[in-house]
Design an enzyme around this catalytic site. Structure first.
Site, PDB file in Angstrom:
ATOM      1  N   ASP A   1       4.533   5.671   1.006  1.00 17.33           N
ATOM      2  CA  ASP A   1       4.676   5.654  -0.449  1.00 17.33           C
ATOM      3  C   ASP A   1       4.835   7.064  -0.999  1.00 17.33           C
ATOM      4  O   ASP A   1       4.060   7.964  -0.639  1.00 17.33           O
ATOM      5  CB  ASP A   1       3.439   5.041  -1.097  1.00 17.33           C
ATOM      6  CG  ASP A   1       3.501   3.529  -1.175  1.00 17.33           C
ATOM      7  OD1 ASP A   1       4.614   2.972  -1.226  1.00 17.33           O
ATOM      8  OD2 ASP A   1       2.425   2.896  -1.207  1.00 17.33           O
TER       9      ASP A   1
ATOM     10  N   GLU B   1       5.580  -7.638  -5.276  1.00 18.54           N
ATOM     11  CA  GLU B   1       4.133  -7.790  -5.371  1.00 18.54           C
ATOM     12  C   GLU B   1       3.744  -8.664  -6.550  1.00 18.54           C
ATOM     13  O   GLU B   1       4.145  -8.421  -7.686  1.00 18.54           O
ATOM     14  CB  GLU B   1       3.451  -6.421  -5.490  1.00 18.54           C
ATOM     15  CG  GLU B   1       1.942  -6.516  -5.567  1.00 18.54           C
ATOM     16  CD  GLU B   1       1.234  -5.183  -5.401  1.00 18.54           C
ATOM     17  OE1 GLU B   1      -0.003  -5.151  -5.487  1.00 18.54           O
ATOM     18  OE2 GLU B   1       1.930  -4.162  -5.183  1.00 18.54           O
TER      19      GLU B   1
END
Length: 272
Positions: free
Chosen positions: A91, A190
């Protein structure tokens, strides 16, 4: 229709796209340190995500926002040294790519050079398209992330399911198409409705990895501390706990304490 599972000596971006084409689901877990990554890789995981969730589970922060680029590089470097087969995805942390494509490129290059990772992940759609494009020009593979994007938690104000309303769902579908067109090799969805996630996965050629997005996508990802039951207060619907390490470890620690205090440890056989 799925075909026979292909054995991969090393997972690459190309492997993941091929897995989607062949109907083979992709398994992804987070990891943040050498010892855990070594076990996960040896088990046969396809992708390790060095997530900014390290901010929560490793450093104890309430959100993912505080973790820095150098801290992410530290975790990623530890993971890369452990793996032999899986792809390592990292990330880009909050503040290293939003609104400044030059900074985004510098951040991605720094991660790749200093950690040895294989790809980076960014949260957002059209609003970060310039940053994604610039990173891709350097030959760095990029995975997108739509739906609930934890780095925007103060904008959302809650961790509830995203894209339940038509307007937000339409934007998500457009952003997914855009990420594919820009050249992203994959996408995380998500906490979005399962029907929407399935529609998105079927509409694009790149792999869609879900977390709280149902089983109609191309793979799944979980935070390793959650699926191992090391965190015991976090209980979202999408989480399946495969172990209860909190209880097991707590019992082991208490037994150790008792053994030390009772002089049972070390025994005659456990000393020189």
């Amino acid at each position: 229709m799925s075909t026979a599972k292909k054995e991969y000596k090393r997972i690459t971006v190309k492997s993941l796209i091929e897995m989607k084409k062949n109907g083979e689901k992709i398994a992804m877990l987070t990891a943040y340190d050498y010892s855990m990554a070594k076990i996960v890789d040896h088990a046969g995981i396809d992708v390790i995500l060095v997530g900014d969730s390290a901010s929560n589970v490793m450093a104890g922060h309430e959100t993912t926002l505080p973790i820095t680029l150098d801290q992410m590089i530290y975790h990623a470097s530890s993971v890369v040294r452990a793996i032999e087969r899986c792809l390592v995805l990292v990330d880009l942390p909050f503040g290293t790519y939003q609104g400044n494509s030059r900074k985004a490129l510098e951040s991605a290059i720094k991660i790749m050079k200093e950690s040895g990772a294989h790809a980076v992940k960014l949260e957002g759609g059209a609003e970060i398209s310039e940053s994604i494009s610039r990173i891709l020009t350097a030959g760095i593979p990029v995975m997108g992330h739509l739906g609930l994007t934890p780095q925007s938690i103060y904008k959302f104000g809650t961790y509830t399911v995203r894209a339940k309303e038509e307007e937000e769902a339409e934007k998500l579908k457009k952003d997914a198409k855009l990420l594919e067109e820009l050249g992203c090799f994959g996408l995380v969805l998500e906490k979005v409705p399962a029907t929407l996630a399935k529609e998105v996965a079927e509409s694009i050629s790149i792999p869609v990895i879900g977390i709280g997005a149902g089983n109609g996508v191309d793979g799944q990802v979980l935070v390793i501390h959650d699926m191992l039951g090391m965190t015991h207060e976090f209980n979202p619907r999408f989480l399946r706990r495969y172990l209860d390490l909190y209880t097991e470890m707590n019992g082991a620690f208490k037994q150790y304490i008792d053994d030390v205090k009772s002089r049972d440890f070390p025994s005659d056989k456990e000393q020189y």
